[in-house]
Design an enzyme around this catalytic site. Structure first.
Site, PDB file in Angstrom:
ATOM      1  CG  LEU A   1      -1.950  -1.088   1.215  1.00 43.43           C
ATOM      2  CD1 LEU A   1      -2.620  -1.347   2.603  1.00 43.43           C
ATOM      3  CD2 LEU A   1      -2.949  -1.264   0.032  1.00 43.43           C
ATOM      4  N   GLY A   2       1.719   1.334  -1.119  1.00 42.09           N
ATOM      5  CA  GLY A   2       2.383   2.622  -1.402  1.00 42.09           C
ATOM      6  C   GLY A   2       1.188   3.608  -1.380  1.00 42.09           C
ATOM      7  CB  THR A   3      -0.870   4.115   0.791  1.00 41.61           C
ATOM      8  OG1 THR A   3      -2.017   4.689   1.061  1.00 41.61           O
ATOM      9  CG2 THR A   3      -0.127   4.405   2.212  1.00 41.61           C
ATOM     10  CB  SER A   4      -1.396   9.670   0.557  1.00 37.80           C
ATOM     11  OG  SER A   4      -0.481   9.976  -0.455  1.00 37.80           O
TER      12      SER A   4
END
Length: 252
Positions: free
Chosen positions: A51-54
Site C-alpha cells: 500500500l504505497g499510499t497516502s
C-alpha cells in the site's frame, strides 16, 4: 504440435536457410529444460502487494476524519486502482493502513476480533485508545517480520474524537492529526501550515481532501480516488471523491 517428430518433418520440408523446424524444436526443448529464475520475469511478478499510499486522520471539534487514496502497487505495477485502505475495526473506530497489504489486513482482522470479544465482556463500546493499544501490541511484538503503519481514528463517549499513530516498529503516539505512507513526505509543509486546532467538520474534511490531492499528484505510489470516513457521536459517514471532485493544484 511442432515439437513432435511428425510436425518436424512437415516444417522441415517448408523451411530454408539457418531457420529450420529442427532448430526451432531444439530451442523450444532447451527452454523447457532450463532452470527458470526470477530474473527472467518482470520485477512486479515477484513483489508483494504494497500500500504505497497516502493516508491521514484529523481530529476536529466533535469527531475525527480519516482519508486515504486508493492505489495498491506491486513493485512499479499498479495492482488495484480502487483499494479501500480505511478499514472498520468497530462501529465507531476505523483505521488507515499503509505498508504491506497482507500484513495490515491480517493485523486489522486480529484487532477487530479481539475488540469484539472485549466489547462483549464489557457490555458496551470499547474506547479508541483500547483499539490503538491492540494495534500497538501486534505491531511491536512482530516488528521484525511485519511491514505495517497504522493510523487509528474514532470517537467514544469519554474522550470524543481521537487520532493515534502506530508507525513501523510499534510506537503509539496520540496526535491531533497524523499523516502516513509514501505520499506523506510531500505534504508535511502543507499540513503544518494549514492545520489549526478547533476546526469544524467541513473545514477538517476539506483539509484532508486538499492534503491527499497534493500527495497523490506528486507521489507515484499514490493515486486513484479519495475515500473519506467521518466519525462523530451521530455515527459514521463515508464519502468517495472521483474525477473532477478531486481538487487540482499547480503541477509545474
Amino acid at each position: 504440435c511442432w515439437p513432435h517428430d511428425d510436425c518436424t518433418s512437415r516444417f522441415s520440408s517448408a523451411s530454408s536457410g539457418a531457420f529450420s523446424a529442427l532448430s526451432v524444436r531444439e530451442v523450444f526443448c532447451k527452454f523447457l529444460k532450463q532452470e527458470t529464475t526470477m530474473e527472467a520475469f518482470p520485477e512486479w511478478t515477484s513483489k508483494a502487494h504494497a500500500l504505497g499510499t497516502s493516508i491521514m486522520a484529523v481530529r476536529f471539534d466533535g469527531g475525527v476524519v480519516l482519508g486515504a487514496d486508493s492505489r495498491t502497487s506491486t513493485g512499479s505495477y499498479v495492482a488495484n486502482r480502487v483499494t479501500d485502505k480505511i478499514a472498520e475495526v468497530s462501529s465507531h473506530i476505523f483505521c488507515c493502513r499503509s505498508g504491506s497489504a497482507a500484513d495490515t489486513q491480517a493485523i486489522t482482522g486480529i484487532v477487530k476480533y479481539e475488540l469484539e470479544m472485549l466489547e462483549m465482556e464489557m457490555g458496551g463500546q470499547a474506547e479508541v485508545a483500547q483499539a490503538a493499544s491492540m494495534f500497538r501490541k501486534h505491531c511491536f511484538d512482530y516488528r521484525e517480520s511485519l511491514s505495517a503503519g497504522i493510523i487509528v481514528g474514532g470517537w467514544d463517549e469519554r474522550n470524543g474524537g481521537q487520532v493515534f499513530c502506530i508507525p513501523l516498529g510499534g510506537m503509539l503516539v496520540p496526535q491531533p492529526f497524523s499523516i502516513g505512507g509514501s505520499g506523506s513526505t510531500y505534504i508535511y509543509g502543507y499540513c503544518d501550515s494549514a492545520f489549526k486546532e478547533g476546526m469544524t467538520r467541513d473545514e477538517c474534511e476539506q483539509f484532508v481532501v486538499n492534503a491527499l490531492s497534493l500527495a497523490m499528484s506528486r507521489d507515484g505510489s499514490s493515486g486513484g480516488v479519495i475515500r473519506l470516513v467521518t466519525i462523530d457521536k451521530d455515527g459514521v459517514a463515508r464519502r468517495t471523491l472521483t474525477g473532477t471532485e478531486i481538487p487540482t493544484f499547480y503541477e509545474g
